[in-house]
Design a protein around this motif. Structure first.
Motif, PDB file in Angstrom:
ATOM      1  N   ALA A   1      42.626  44.861  47.026  1.00  0.00           N
ATOM      2  CA  ALA A   1      42.853  46.312  46.428  1.00  0.00           C
ATOM      3  C   ALA A   1      42.257  47.038  47.675  1.00  0.00           C
ATOM      4  O   ALA A   1      42.784  48.273  47.915  1.00  0.00           O
TER       5      ALA A   1
ATOM      6  N   LEU B   1      52.656  47.335  43.413  1.00  0.00           N
ATOM      7  CA  LEU B   1      51.152  47.038  43.113  1.00  0.00           C
ATOM      8  C   LEU B   1      50.990  45.995  41.990  1.00  0.00           C
ATOM      9  O   LEU B   1      51.465  46.243  40.878  1.00  0.00           O
TER      10      LEU B   1
ATOM     11  N   LEU C   1      44.592  41.804  40.896  1.00  0.00           N
ATOM     12  CA  LEU C   1      44.072  41.539  42.293  1.00  0.00           C
ATOM     13  C   LEU C   1      42.547  41.255  42.160  1.00  0.00           C
ATOM     14  O   LEU C   1      41.991  41.289  41.236  1.00  0.00           O
TER      15      LEU C   1
ATOM     16  N   LYS D   1      39.654  44.173  42.463  1.00  0.00           N
ATOM     17  CA  LYS D   1      39.797  45.260  41.626  1.00  0.00           C
ATOM     18  C   LYS D   1      41.078  45.257  40.872  1.00  0.00           C
ATOM     19  O   LYS D   1      41.972  44.726  41.355  1.00  0.00           O
TER      20      LYS D   1
ATOM     21  N   GLY E   1      44.506  46.286  39.379  1.00  0.00           N
ATOM     22  CA  GLY E   1      45.427  47.036  39.824  1.00  0.00           C
ATOM     23  C   GLY E   1      45.498  48.506  39.163  1.00  0.00           C
ATOM     24  O   GLY E   1      45.816  49.760  39.640  1.00  0.00           O
TER      25      GLY E   1
ATOM     26  N   VAL F   1      43.046  50.606  40.983  1.00  0.00           N
ATOM     27  CA  VAL F   1      43.755  51.115  42.441  1.00  0.00           C
ATOM     28  C   VAL F   1      44.667  52.362  42.019  1.00  0.00           C
ATOM     29  O   VAL F   1      44.395  52.999  42.725  1.00  0.00           O
TER      30      VAL F   1
END
Lengths: 225, 355
Positions: free
Chosen positions: A36, A53, A57, A60, A62, A65
């Motif tokens: 991320a 995306l 992840l 973090k 997604g 993000v």
């Protein structure tokens, strides 16, 4: 013409490799990030035309993000999620994701979504008369024609259809539609939405039972084509 | 085991009462029977208790019966004193035999219990192995196909005709889709079993859901017949789960009825229940297998390869998550009929034509 740039943020090397081959062979330029943090830095330093995306992840989520980059990144984000995670998909769409794909996905589907999102990226202003095969929607004069015949729509039906057509190709969540048409406080009243969608389908679809324009995205919302 | 059904206090009380009643009973007929026979009768009572109860209540019964016999029957009567040497010997032997008897009976019961448990465990292991081997077959077949096709494409690429290359790619495609379906089923099943599944209840147009599912199947020679009831209310249920229920049942019908079979779907209901009836004109289910059809990993004997035996159990699990029921029966004229009943709130908003 310059190649469109796509940033892939996904921690799985195999998925990144696959996307690299698919996208490059379809004339896109690809950059990659596996965390991320790395993704956010890349998106900030060199904003791409589109971000793919992954929701899951390592460092973090997604969704976080998405929340973070949406404050300064104005172009489209397509979410990659695993199957049956409608909750995250709805959240991502409500956070401003342009679209989503569930893994495993078929390449044709991926490319179609990317093309559709990039096309929407480029058209800045919406024309006043929108054309969908046999359907014309005049947003200013509030007239809908099917096969050149004017359809009788109620005011709410027209508002709903206008909202769909302005967002053609994009998935709209139930909450979003309810908020836009009926306002805050009606976001859970999905029965209104079901009823009006059924009514509009009867008017605009050739076969309301196998709709081609207003397509149901199971558990998520509707997509207008 | 039987003893587990009774709690400890109950066992002690019953042992006490039984021994006392037996002793008093014998005492009433003391003129008719020799007091040495009474010992055998009491011994029998202790043995019977040993067949039902745990060790300590039985030992208590043994002790108590020995004392009762001494007190009530061995001269001098109504004392714990024993006059005759022979009687002392019999009294001691009685006590030892009663205790040994109790211990042995209980030991035998324990061994028996263990044997039954072992047998049950072996049965479970055998069943598990059968399931595992069928599951492993279902997962490994597509993987083997994919690996084989990929190896061939990699190693003998230049020797393959374009047609054969295309055929191998098609095999990889089919195998991947099949593998994906199996994995999805397994994931759904484990989610169901973990009990962490939450229902996302929302107003659903069941007619629309049925049309969506029917339209999602690839074209086959099977014919779907669905006449929607336009006055059907919206129901508050988990539409995503209902989609999977219908998909699994219809998929099953397509797989196991002959080509050209008709599959009929009917949706009806009132303001508290949504009822969906799916029937076909295929061969139906063997009558003695109907009960097992919804069991996890269950597959009909000789059924064709390509399933995990999870589809219908997931369907049942999802319906039960809605507190609903699913009934399977054979139709007398031929074919099978699934009747689903899901209790759900109804909204008749869609039948109001005015805005």
């Amino acid at each position: 013409m310059n190649k469109q740039e796509i940033l892939v943020i996904d921690d799985e090397p195999q998925i990144r490799k696959l996307l690299e081959i698919i996208l490059e062979s379809n004339d896109y330029k690809i950059t990659q990030a596996e965390t991320a943090r790395e993704g956010i830095i890349l998106a900030a330093s060199h904003p791409p035309d589109l971000i793919l995306l992954d929701i899951g992840l390592p460092d973090k989520s997604g969704l976080e993000v998405l929340k973070e980059i949406k404050t300064w990144y104005s172009k489209a984000v397509i979410i990659l999620s695993v199957q049956d995670d409608e909750e995250s998909i709805i959240q991502a769409l409500d956070l401003g994701a342009a679209d989503y794909l569930t893994k495993p996905f078929r390449t044709g589907e991926l490319l179609a979504r990317i093309r559709s999102v990039i096309r929407r990226n480029q058209t800045g202003s919406i024309e006043s008369v929108l054309d969908f095969d046999n359907l014309q929607i005049d947003l200013i004069n509030r007239i809908v024609k099917k096969n050149d015949e004017i359809l009788k729509l109620t005011s709410t039906e027209f508002n709903l259809l206008a909202l769909f057509s302005k967002n053609a190709g994009k998935v709209l969540t139930h909450r979003y539609i309810l908020k836009q048409i009926w306002g805050v406080g009606y976001q859970e009243e999905t029965q209104y939405l079901r009823v009006f969608v059924a009514q509009i389908r009867k008017k605009i679809e050739d076969n309301p039972n196998q709709p081609l324009h207003i397509v149901t995205e199971s558990g998520v919302g509707y997509r207008f084509n | 085991m039987i003893s587990r059904k009774y709690n400890a206090a109950f066992q002690y009380v019953i042992s006490l009462i039984t021994v006392l009643m037996a002793a008093i009973g014998c005492y009433l007929f003391i003129d008719l029977i020799n007091y040495k026979i009474v010992a055998l009768l009491l011994l029998m009572v202790v043995s019977l208790l040993a067949m039902l109860f745990d060790i300590f209540p039985v030992l208590l019964a043994a002790l108590l019966s020995a004392l009762a016999w001494n007190f009530l029957f061995i001269p001098p009567l109504f004392t714990f004193h024993i006059g005759d040497t022979e009687d002392i010997l019999i009294f001691m032997m009685y006590f030892v035999i009663a205790c040994v008897n109790a211990v042995l009976t209980i030991k035998i019961r324990k061994v028996e219990k263990k044997a039954v448990e072992k047998e049950e465990k072996e049965k479970t292991i055998k069943l598990y192995n059968t399931l595992l081997s069928s599951l492993s077959h279902e997962l490994r077949t597509p993987i083997a196909t994919i690996l084989g096709a990929v190896d061939t494409l990699k190693d003998s690429n230049h020797k393959l005709s374009d047609k054969n290359k295309g055929a191998l790619l098609e095999e990889i495609d089919i195998a991947s889709v099949r593998l994906n379906r199996q994995v999805k089923n397994l994931l759904n099943m484990s989610r169901l079993e973990s009990g962490i599944m939450t229902l996302h209840l929302d107003w659903s147009d069941v007619n629309e859901i049925v049309f969506g599912i029917i339209g999602g199947f690839p074209v086959t020679t099977h014919r779907f017949i669905f006449e929607p009831d336009e006055t059907l209310p919206l129901y508050k249920l988990d539409g995503g789960l209902l989609e999977q229920v219908l998909h699994n049942i219809l998929h099953n019908a397509i797989q196991y009825t002959p080509d050209g079979s008709k599959i009929n779907i009917e949706v009806k209901g009132d303001d508290q229940n949504c009822i969906i009836i799916i029937s076909d004109n295929g061969g139906g289910f063997p009558e003695n297998e109907i009960e097992s059809v919804f069991e996890k990993f269950y597959r009909l004997p000789d059924s064709k390869t390509g399933g995990t035996g999870l589809g219908l159990s997931i369907a049942k699990g999802y319906i039960e998550a809605h507190s609903g029921t699913i009934l399977l029966e054979n139709i007398p004229s031929g074919g099978a009929r699934f009747t689903i009943n899901i209790p759900a709130d109804a909204s008749y908003l869609n039948n109001l034509k005015n805005e």
